[in-house]
Design an enzyme around this catalytic site. Structure first.
Site, PDB file in Angstrom:
ATOM      1  CD  GLU A   1     -16.849 -15.834 -22.932  1.00  0.00           C
ATOM      2  OE1 GLU A   1     -18.004 -15.480 -23.200  1.00  0.00           O
ATOM      3  OE2 GLU A   1     -16.417 -16.981 -23.165  1.00  0.00           O
TER       4      GLU A   1
ATOM      5  CD  GLU B   1      -6.998  -9.705   2.297  1.00  0.00           C
ATOM      6  OE1 GLU B   1      -6.483  -8.577   2.232  1.00  0.00           O
ATOM      7  OE2 GLU B   1      -6.718 -10.527   3.214  1.00  0.00           O
TER       8      GLU B   1
ATOM      9  CG  HIS C   1      -5.584  -5.034   7.399  1.00  0.00           C
ATOM     10  ND1 HIS C   1      -6.924  -5.355   7.297  1.00  0.00           N
ATOM     11  CD2 HIS C   1      -4.917  -6.207   7.475  1.00  0.00           C
ATOM     12  CE1 HIS C   1      -7.040  -6.682   7.283  1.00  0.00           C
ATOM     13  NE2 HIS C   1      -5.842  -7.213   7.402  1.00  0.00           N
TER      14      HIS C   1
ATOM     15  CD  GLN D   1      -3.182  -0.174   0.048  1.00  0.00           C
ATOM     16  OE1 GLN D   1      -3.193   1.017  -0.194  1.00  0.00           O
ATOM     17  NE2 GLN D   1      -4.008  -1.030  -0.554  1.00  0.00           N
TER      18      GLN D   1
ATOM     19  N   GLY E   1      -2.491  -1.499  -3.676  1.00  0.00           N
ATOM     20  CA  GLY E   1      -1.833  -0.220  -3.844  1.00  0.00           C
ATOM     21  C   GLY E   1      -1.532   0.076  -5.301  1.00  0.00           C
TER      22      GLY E   1
ATOM     23  CB  SER F   1     -26.222 -15.951 -26.352  1.00  0.00           C
ATOM     24  OG  SER F   1     -25.857 -16.942 -25.399  1.00  0.00           O
TER      25      SER F   1
END
Length: 348
Positions: free
Chosen positions: A248, A212, A124, A41, A153, A270
């Site tokens: 995809e 996470e 955190h 971070q 970060g 679709s």
């Protein structure tokens, strides 16, 4: 703060419109923000704060790769880049952005520099929430606040450079000066948040550890492997299996979800895909719900925190981590992915 209806529940959030950057600068104009740690971070938050016009210094262990990274990012040794202890001495706001294990090791030194009226900032809630395990108990005469960007970060910095913002939560654990609220919001705006939503330290760490290990990383990796392995077992080629499982998703469908939501993504596929997704969605939800229940219980009881502390504090943790990541990277699935990425038109 703006009142927003989130799916039937009204919440208060802070946006850049009612709390502009100029206001944040004014509030923090006499502060020296010491970013402690330049790993995950640290770089994004420090660079964004610097680019936004705040007085920022970085504290990092010398003769390390992250020290060299900080120098390459324009931090000047002796002027804006210091050893951790000197940065703690110079800073009035200490952004404690070391790893959870690193915070435990550095806490006695950091605590010794928390003079009355200073501000201790986290991204955190781990260290404070699990204080019985970490030993991180802030003195009562300092402000203790949290701004937690909802992403890495790296993403925080990239989105900042693109003129965007990564949403962040904020929390106040201790308001010793009476100014903790305005400071935490100013810092949240300063690091480049898109908008800020309020939480507390415990809820932040519970949701973060669950996310996470769940849909953001652990569950995602697991479900991708399960589908890829099934397709390979049924005779599909690596390229076909990877494209139908990962490419995809990451290059098309998840972008549609981000743009306007899951229903919009379904509406732009679709009719066969729509029908199948709607029919199978609940089966997958019901199958994984017990796993999520088990996961949340493990987080809430502190088992996940203790495992992180125990493993991340081992002297050979980095070597073991590198081996685990190499196993993942060298698997057929992600080797196939490396080739697929090379074939993207923008990479040629």
């Amino acid at each position: 703060m703006a009142k927003i209806n989130f799916g039937g529940t009204e919440e208060s959030v802070v946006t850049r419109e009612e709390f502009p950057l100029e206001q944040a600068r004014e509030i923090l104009k006499n502060e020296t923000i010491a970013v402690l740690g330049y790993g995950v971070q640290g770089p994004g938050q420090a660079l964004n704060l610097r680019d936004n016009g705040f007085n920022v210094i970085v504290g990092q262990r010398k003769d390390s790769k992250t020290w060299d990274k900080a120098v390459n990012d324009g931090w000047v040794p002796g002027e804006t880049l210091f050893e951790l202890e000197e940065a703690c001495e110079r800073g009035t706001i200490l952004q404690f952005l070391l790893s959870d294990a690193g915070q435990i090791a550095a806490w006695p030194m950091v605590k010794s520099h928390l003079k009355p009226g200073k501000t201790l900032y986290f991204s955190h809630g781990f260290g404070v929430t699990f204080k019985e395990r970490t030993g991180i108990i802030p003195p009562t005469d300092v402000d203790v606040i949290l701004v937690a960007p909802k992403g890495s970060g790296t993403s925080l910095r990239r989105m900042f450079l693109e003129g965007k913002g990564l949403n962040s939560s904020f929390a106040i654990f201790q308001d010793a000066t009476g100014k903790a609220r305005e400071k935490v919001i100013a810092l949240g705006i300063g690091v480049g948040s898109g908008y800020l939503f309020e939480t507390d330290f415990k809820k932040e760490v519970y949701s973060d550890l669950t996310g996470e290990r769940g849909t953001l990383m652990g569950a995602l990796a697991g479900i991708l492997e399960a589908q890829y392995n099934l397709l390979r077992k049924k005779g599909h080629s690596p390229s076909e299996s990877f494209n139908e499982t990962v490419e995809e998703l990451t290059e098309s469908l998840i972008l549609l979800v981000a743009e306007n939501g899951m229903d919009w993504m379904y509406a732009n596929c679709s009719t066969t895909a729509q029908r199948g997704a709607l029919d199978w969605k609940n089966k997958f939800r019901d199958a994984v719900t017990p796993v999520f229940e088990e996961l949340y219980e493990s987080v809430a009881t502190g088992k996940e925190a203790q495992r992180s502390i125990d493993t991340n504090s081992q002297p050979d943790y980095r070597e073991k981590l590198d081996a685990e990541l190499a196993e993942l990277r060298n698997s057929e699935m992600w080797q196939a992915g490396a080739q697929v990425r090379k074939l993207r038109p923008q990479n040629n």
